[in-house]
Motif scaffolding. Sequence first.
Motif, PDB file in Angstrom:
ATOM      1  N   PHE A 224      11.348   4.113  -2.916  1.00  9.92           N
ATOM      2  CA  PHE A 224      11.958   3.302  -3.989  1.00  9.92           C
ATOM      3  C   PHE A 224      10.997   4.360  -5.186  1.00  9.92           C
ATOM      4  O   PHE A 224      11.561   4.111  -6.241  1.00  9.92           O
TER       5      PHE A 224
ATOM      6  N   ALA B 297       8.375   2.393   2.601  1.00  5.75           N
ATOM      7  CA  ALA B 297       9.784   1.718   1.545  1.00  5.75           C
ATOM      8  C   ALA B 297       9.204   1.831   0.856  1.00  5.75           C
ATOM      9  O   ALA B 297       9.997   2.669  -0.286  1.00  5.75           O
TER      10      ALA B 297
ATOM     11  N   SER C 147       3.902  -1.385  -2.492  1.00  3.62           N
ATOM     12  CA  SER C 147       4.559  -2.005  -1.837  1.00  3.62           C
ATOM     13  C   SER C 147       2.542  -2.693  -0.974  1.00  3.62           C
ATOM     14  O   SER C 147       3.101  -3.192  -0.100  1.00  3.62           O
TER      15      SER C 147
ATOM     16  N   ALA D 141       5.819   0.698   7.989  1.00  2.00           N
ATOM     17  CA  ALA D 141       7.135   0.284   6.923  1.00  2.00           C
ATOM     18  C   ALA D 141       7.097  -0.160   5.444  1.00  2.00           C
ATOM     19  O   ALA D 141       8.131   0.666   4.302  1.00  2.00           O
TER      20      ALA D 141
END
Length: 90
Positions: free
Chosen positions: A50, A46, A13, A42
Amino acid sequence: MSAAFFKRSLMFSIPLLLINLALQYHEAGKLTGTEVAVNLIAFLLAGVFFEAMGSWRKRRIQKSRFAFMAETAVWAIIAIGLFVFFYRMS
């Protein structure tokens, strides 16, 4: 949740966040603090999502022969799709 879980979620990320910010700066010519903060939140969420989905999938489906073949097929389709996309872009 362990530290390894967060390390794995941050491993992808953070670089993706930096690439996204570089692309935004290249397109717009400027970045605001709000944009950076929203993108940071964000991408971190995420990454955690995931990673949680990946660990759930490994626990739930395990690593049967069929699951391995299905995962290989999905990644092959993704690789071919990316190749076609970038080939057509050039």
